[in-house]
Scaffold this motif. Structure first.
Motif, PDB file in Angstrom:
ATOM      1  N   GLY A 155       0.533  -1.132   0.024  1.00  0.00           N
ATOM      2  CA  GLY A 155       0.219  -0.157   0.249  1.00  0.00           C
ATOM      3  C   GLY A 155       0.448   1.277  -0.209  1.00  0.00           C
ATOM      4  O   GLY A 155       1.978   1.523  -0.928  1.00  0.00           O
ATOM      5  N   GLN A 156       0.923   2.064   1.218  1.00  0.00           N
ATOM      6  CA  GLN A 156       1.797   3.171   1.141  1.00  0.00           C
ATOM      7  C   GLN A 156       2.928   3.449   1.871  1.00  0.00           C
ATOM      8  O   GLN A 156       3.920   3.834   2.102  1.00  0.00           O
ATOM      9  CB  GLN A 156       0.404   4.888   1.610  1.00  0.00           C
ATOM     10  CG  GLN A 156      -0.523   4.958   0.769  1.00  0.00           C
ATOM     11  CD  GLN A 156      -1.436   5.648   1.563  1.00  0.00           C
ATOM     12  OE1 GLN A 156      -2.456   5.372   1.773  1.00  0.00           O
ATOM     13  NE2 GLN A 156      -1.037   6.770   2.625  1.00  0.00           N
ATOM     14  N   ARG A 157       3.371   2.041   2.130  1.00  0.00           N
ATOM     15  CA  ARG A 157       4.204   1.956   3.624  1.00  0.00           C
ATOM     16  C   ARG A 157       5.178   1.139   2.610  1.00  0.00           C
ATOM     17  O   ARG A 157       5.198   0.132   2.089  1.00  0.00           O
ATOM     18  CB  ARG A 157       3.594   0.681   4.503  1.00  0.00           C
ATOM     19  CG  ARG A 157       4.973   0.441   5.062  1.00  0.00           C
ATOM     20  CD  ARG A 157       4.722  -0.317   6.621  1.00  0.00           C
ATOM     21  NE  ARG A 157       3.956   0.607   7.026  1.00  0.00           N
ATOM     22  CZ  ARG A 157       4.132   0.492   8.481  1.00  0.00           C
ATOM     23  NH1 ARG A 157       4.097  -0.830   8.724  1.00  0.00           N
ATOM     24  NH2 ARG A 157       2.918   0.771   9.940  1.00  0.00           N
ATOM     25  N   VAL A 158       6.298   1.154   2.186  1.00  0.00           N
ATOM     26  CA  VAL A 158       7.530   0.367   1.468  1.00  0.00           C
ATOM     27  C   VAL A 158       8.665   0.533   2.877  1.00  0.00           C
ATOM     28  O   VAL A 158       9.165   1.274   3.881  1.00  0.00           O
ATOM     29  CB  VAL A 158       8.390   1.539   0.908  1.00  0.00           C
ATOM     30  CG1 VAL A 158      10.075   1.323   0.159  1.00  0.00           C
ATOM     31  CG2 VAL A 158       8.215   2.040  -0.247  1.00  0.00           C
ATOM     32  N   VAL A 159       8.927  -1.153   3.220  1.00  0.00           N
ATOM     33  CA  VAL A 159       9.782  -1.854   4.345  1.00  0.00           C
ATOM     34  C   VAL A 159      10.844  -2.390   3.721  1.00  0.00           C
ATOM     35  O   VAL A 159      10.759  -2.559   2.895  1.00  0.00           O
ATOM     36  CB  VAL A 159       8.672  -3.107   4.810  1.00  0.00           C
ATOM     37  CG1 VAL A 159      10.168  -3.043   6.415  1.00  0.00           C
ATOM     38  CG2 VAL A 159       7.544  -2.086   5.197  1.00  0.00           C
ATOM     39  N   VAL A 160      11.751  -2.184   4.637  1.00  0.00           N
ATOM     40  CA  VAL A 160      13.478  -2.643   3.885  1.00  0.00           C
ATOM     41  C   VAL A 160      13.543  -3.702   5.045  1.00  0.00           C
ATOM     42  O   VAL A 160      13.433  -3.154   6.463  1.00  0.00           O
ATOM     43  CB  VAL A 160      14.634  -1.334   4.308  1.00  0.00           C
ATOM     44  CG1 VAL A 160      15.847  -2.176   3.909  1.00  0.00           C
ATOM     45  CG2 VAL A 160      14.392  -0.784   3.263  1.00  0.00           C
TER      46      VAL A 160
END
Length: 208
Positions: A155-160
């Motif tokens: 969605g609107q979240r980008v996770v590393v």
């Protein structure tokens, strides 16, 4: 544009398909994320973070002064300045004395890479230097240890996420000095260094 960013640890994605099961030794997880205002901007940011992750030679700048130095090397043993590819090697210069078998460096090989619409990542494993006949790894961890680097958009979240699994010191060396070094460096890494470095890298990758 009103965008909110949260870089606190988020371990919700460390069980991805690239991350092997934890069977022995120690596991280390680091993660950071950014929340964007729309899915469109999140997709643009995902591509930016993916590009940062692909350019391994910039990791030490992204992670900051406590980081090791990383250099991408191809299978012929030549330094390359491009995006990481499956089969490439990472030459790592950690703080402190380097191992003699690796000519002062630690080496890992990119053994698997995945590139999907909303997920990019690769897994590395300790190895010998490229273009050599050595069977054992030139690294302070043994060859059952792995590190997996992933960026995921939800969605609107980008996770590393950065996931070390099954990490143990490398005893596969005839050199007594290297064996002592591997135990000392591996112990220090397990105690704090890897966790600090990977967390700094994860946060740097999602920084704006």
């Amino acid at each position: 544009m009103n965008e909110n960013e949260n870089r606190n640890t988020d371990n919700s994605n460390v069980s991805g398909s690239l991350v092997p099961p934890q069977r022995s030794g120690k596991a280390i997880d680091a993660s950071a994320f950014a929340v964007l205002s729309t899915e469109k901007t999140a997709n643009f940011f995902f591509e930016l973070v993916k590009n940062r992750m692909q350019h391994v030679n910039s990791w030490s700048v992204i992670a900051g002064k406590l980081s090791a130095e990383f250099q991408l090397v191809n299978k012929e043993g030549l330094e390359v300045f491009r995006k990481a590819q499956e089969g490439d090697y990472l030459r790592i210069d950690v703080m402190g004395p380097g191992g003699t078998s690796g000519k002062g460096y630690d080496w890992v090989k990119i053994e698997e890479l995945s590139d999907d619409a909303d997920m990019y990542g690769f897994r590395v494993r300790p190895s010998s230097q490229p273009a050599t006949n050595r069977s054992g790894p030139d690294h302070f961890y043994d060859d059952e240890s792995t590190s997996t680097f992933q960026v995921i958009r939800k969605g609107q979240r980008v996770v590393v996420t950065i996931s070390d699994r099954n990490i143990k010191p490398n005893n596969d060396t005839a050199n007594v000095v290297d064996k002592v070094r591997n135990h000392m460096v591996a112990w220090a890494a397990r105690a704090r260094f890897s966790e600090i470095q990977w967390q700094a890298l994860a946060e740097g990758l999602v920084s704006r």
